[in-house]
Design an enzyme around this catalytic site. Structure first.
Site, PDB file in Angstrom:
ATOM      1  N   GLY A  76       0.962  -1.208  -0.070  1.00 29.56           N
ATOM      2  CA  GLY A  76      -0.202   0.195  -0.061  1.00 29.56           C
ATOM      3  C   GLY A  76       0.884   1.271  -0.027  1.00 29.56           C
ATOM      4  N   GLN A 184      -7.774  -0.212   2.867  1.00 26.53           N
ATOM      5  CA  GLN A 184      -8.741  -0.749   4.025  1.00 26.53           C
ATOM      6  C   GLN A 184      -9.903  -1.541   3.433  1.00 26.53           C
ATOM      7  OE1 GLN A 184      -8.602  -1.286   7.237  1.00 26.53           O
ATOM      8  NE2 GLN A 184      -6.415  -0.547   7.315  1.00 26.53           N
ATOM      9  N   SER A 204      -3.340  -3.515  -0.698  1.00 21.75           N
ATOM     10  CA  SER A 204      -2.254  -4.187  -0.087  1.00 21.75           C
ATOM     11  C   SER A 204      -2.688  -5.506   0.415  1.00 21.75           C
ATOM     12  CB  SER A 204      -1.852  -3.456   1.104  1.00 21.75           C
ATOM     13  OG  SER A 204      -0.711  -3.887   1.845  1.00 21.75           O
ATOM     14  N   HIS A 206      -1.582  -7.615   2.421  1.00 26.25           N
ATOM     15  CA  HIS A 206      -1.735  -8.142   3.954  1.00 26.25           C
ATOM     16  C   HIS A 206      -2.907  -7.598   4.668  1.00 26.25           C
ATOM     17  CE1 HIS A 206       0.134  -4.852   6.413  1.00 26.25           C
ATOM     18  NE2 HIS A 206       0.392  -4.449   5.381  1.00 26.25           N
ATOM     19  N   CYS A 330       1.361   2.928  13.214  1.00 24.86           N
ATOM     20  CA  CYS A 330       2.300   3.929  12.491  1.00 24.86           C
ATOM     21  C   CYS A 330       2.680   5.104  13.626  1.00 24.86           C
ATOM     22  CB  CYS A 330       2.030   4.642  11.162  1.00 24.86           C
ATOM     23  SG  CYS A 330       1.095   3.589  10.392  1.00 24.86           S
TER      24      CYS A 330
HETATM   25  C1  PLP Z   1      -1.916  -0.219   5.965  1.00 27.83           C
HETATM   26  C2  PLP Z   1      -2.361   0.868   5.083  1.00 27.83           C
HETATM   27  C3  PLP Z   1      -1.404   1.311   4.125  1.00 27.83           C
HETATM   28  C4  PLP Z   1      -0.029   0.986   3.945  1.00 27.83           C
HETATM   29  O1  PLP Z   1      -0.054  -0.389   3.271  1.00 27.83           O
HETATM   30  P1  PLP Z   1       1.222  -1.244   3.540  1.00 27.83           P
HETATM   31  O2  PLP Z   1       0.957  -2.455   2.521  1.00 27.83           O
HETATM   32  O3  PLP Z   1       1.389  -1.653   4.868  1.00 27.83           O
HETATM   33  O4  PLP Z   1       2.231  -0.630   3.036  1.00 27.83           O
HETATM   34  C5  PLP Z   1      -1.608   2.614   3.205  1.00 27.83           C
HETATM   35  N1  PLP Z   1      -2.953   3.012   3.501  1.00 27.83           N
HETATM   36  C6  PLP Z   1      -3.958   2.445   4.298  1.00 27.83           C
HETATM   37  C7  PLP Z   1      -5.289   3.119   4.302  1.00 27.83           C
HETATM   38  C8  PLP Z   1      -3.517   1.504   5.225  1.00 27.83           C
HETATM   39  O5  PLP Z   1      -4.529   1.060   6.000  1.00 27.83           O
END
Ligand code: PLP
Length: 403
Positions: A76, A184, A204, A206, A330
């Site tokens: 993401g 999300q 993303s 995961h 974060c």
């Molecule tokens: C988790 C998240 C990201 C980052 O994604 P990663 O794959 O962990 O780098 C970006 N935007 C939102 C809204 C997220 O929840």
């Protein structure tokens, strides 16, 4: 406090999710015997290439896109960075303004900040007390210099789902590209890029039971965007680097499963969410429910607690085998209150007591009930140690005696 269940209770699915065993099964051959480089011509490479292209079709199918519009990334964060910097730098002749919101993920906010250093003007539209962006504010912020509007589909902290269709229409009418951070929502609620009307969309793996370190950026055909990773000719020369074949296969399989099972999972998780929310409000006083009552992710419960530090609660929950989160992963670890809660107008001293439970397909009613048994005791314990809470109780008692 006697509080352990046999198994860990995982309620931080907005942070990450557990790999679905079926996804692992799909990935396994590409971590072992089918290890070829997808760019090579021999059969071992072609086998990997075929797997990558199948995954591209699966990801495209989940969001109503064409396979040729899917570009694999490392997740993401990379997708968000690429969307913002790629569109901004390739549209410099056309204009220098970007519109985003105050409650975006850091991956978008910090990309925007970095573009400001390169001469771009960024407008951060506000949100209301529920975390909603007003499409009217996007309309007001638009100028003939606007090249990109980037608004998230749903917020990762409070779960508010944004009126993204309306926002996209306004932005498109104003001649800007539209990027949506859907990290999300992908796999959690239905997504159709044509219905939304966006040009770019981040996801993303995961966050929906796929592996970490892999994601995708959807780019509508003819979107002008620069390359992000320079190197070899992978991903039509737009995102270089040897394909992460096992990861990409995992993303594909997670997408396929989400498409098949989302319809059944969504109402079940929503019911758990509502049970947890109702229980917390009934059993604990001094609770402020955060986010939108209806325009909300099926799995998100977020609230602020008066007279109790979020981090202290988290540690005690952890001691009871319950994983939850305070603010976003974060920002927790820093002492700053969440930028999302502050943007929603929640005072800093209350925002510090925020707690987020995000449910997933593995959670059960029994687990929710267990949390509802343990949490009120933890909160009471922490409050009993808080001087401001004791003050509050004293004045409350004096008040009651006087009347
Ligand atoms: C988790 C998240 C990201 C980052 O994604 P990663 O794959 O962990 O780098 C970006 N935007 C939102 C809204 C997220 O929840």
């Amino acid at each position: 406090m006697e509080c352990m269940m046999d198994e860990l209770i995982y309620m931080d699915h907005a942070g990450t999710t557990k790999l679905d065993p079926r996804v692992l099964d799909a990935m396994m051959p590409y971590l072992t015997q089918a290890f070829g480089n997808a760019s090579q011509l021999y059969a071992l490479g072609a086998q990997a290439k075929q797997a990558v292209e199948k995954a591209r079709e699966q990801v495209a199918a989940l969001i109503g896109a064409k396979p040729s519009e899917i570009f694999f990334t490392s997740g993401g964060t990379e997708s968000d960075n690429w969307a913002l910097s790629g569109v901004a730098h390739s549209s410099e002749q056309r204009g220098n303004q970007i519109i985003t919101s105050q409650i975006e993920h850091e991956a978008v906010l910090k990309s925007a900040k970095s573009l400001e250093k390169h001469g771009f003007r960024v407008t951060y539209v506000p949100v209301d007390e529920h975390g909603l962006v007003d499409p009217g504010d996007v309309r007001k912020a638009l100028t003939d210099q606007t090249v990109l509007v980037s608004i998230m589909h749903a917020n990762n902290e409070v779960g508010t789902i944004e009126p993204i269709k309306e926002i996209a229409k306004i932005a498109k009418d104003g001649g800007a590209y539209v990027h949506v951070d859907a990290v999300q929502t992908t796999g959690s609620i239905p997504i159709d890029v044509d219905e939304i009307g966006c040009d770019l969309l981040s996801m993303s793996a995961h966050k929906f039971y796929g592996p970490k370190g892999v994601g995708a950026l959807y780019m509508r055909r003819r979107t002008k965007i620069g390359t992000f990773m320079n190197g070899g000719g992978q991903e039509s020369g737009r995102r270089a680097g040897t394909h992460n074949t096992p990861g990409i296969v995992g993303l594909g399989e997670a997408s396929r499963l989400a498409q098949l099972e989302l319809g059944a999972a969504q109402p079940r998780i929503t019911a758990l969410r509502d049970r947890l929310t109702k229980g917390i409000i009934e059993k604990i006083d001094g609770v402020k429910y955060n986010g939108h009552p209806t325009e909300r992710l099926p799995n998100n419960v977020n609230f602020c607690l008066h007279w109790a530090e979020g981090e202290a609660i988290l540690l005690m929950l952890d001691a009871c085998g319950i994983c939850a989160s305070s603010g976003s992963a974060c920002t927790s670890g820093s002492l700053d209150p969440s930028h999302v809660l502050l943007a929603m107008g929640i005072p800093a001293e209350i925002a510090h007591g925020s707690l987020r439970f995000t449910l997933g397909k593995g959670n059960t009613e029994e687990e929710v009930d267990f949390v509802l048994e343990v949490l009120p005791k933890i909160v009471q314990r922490i409050r009993d140690m808080s001087p401001t809470y004791r003050e509050h109780k004293k004045s409350h008692a004096a008040h009651a005696a006087a009347s």
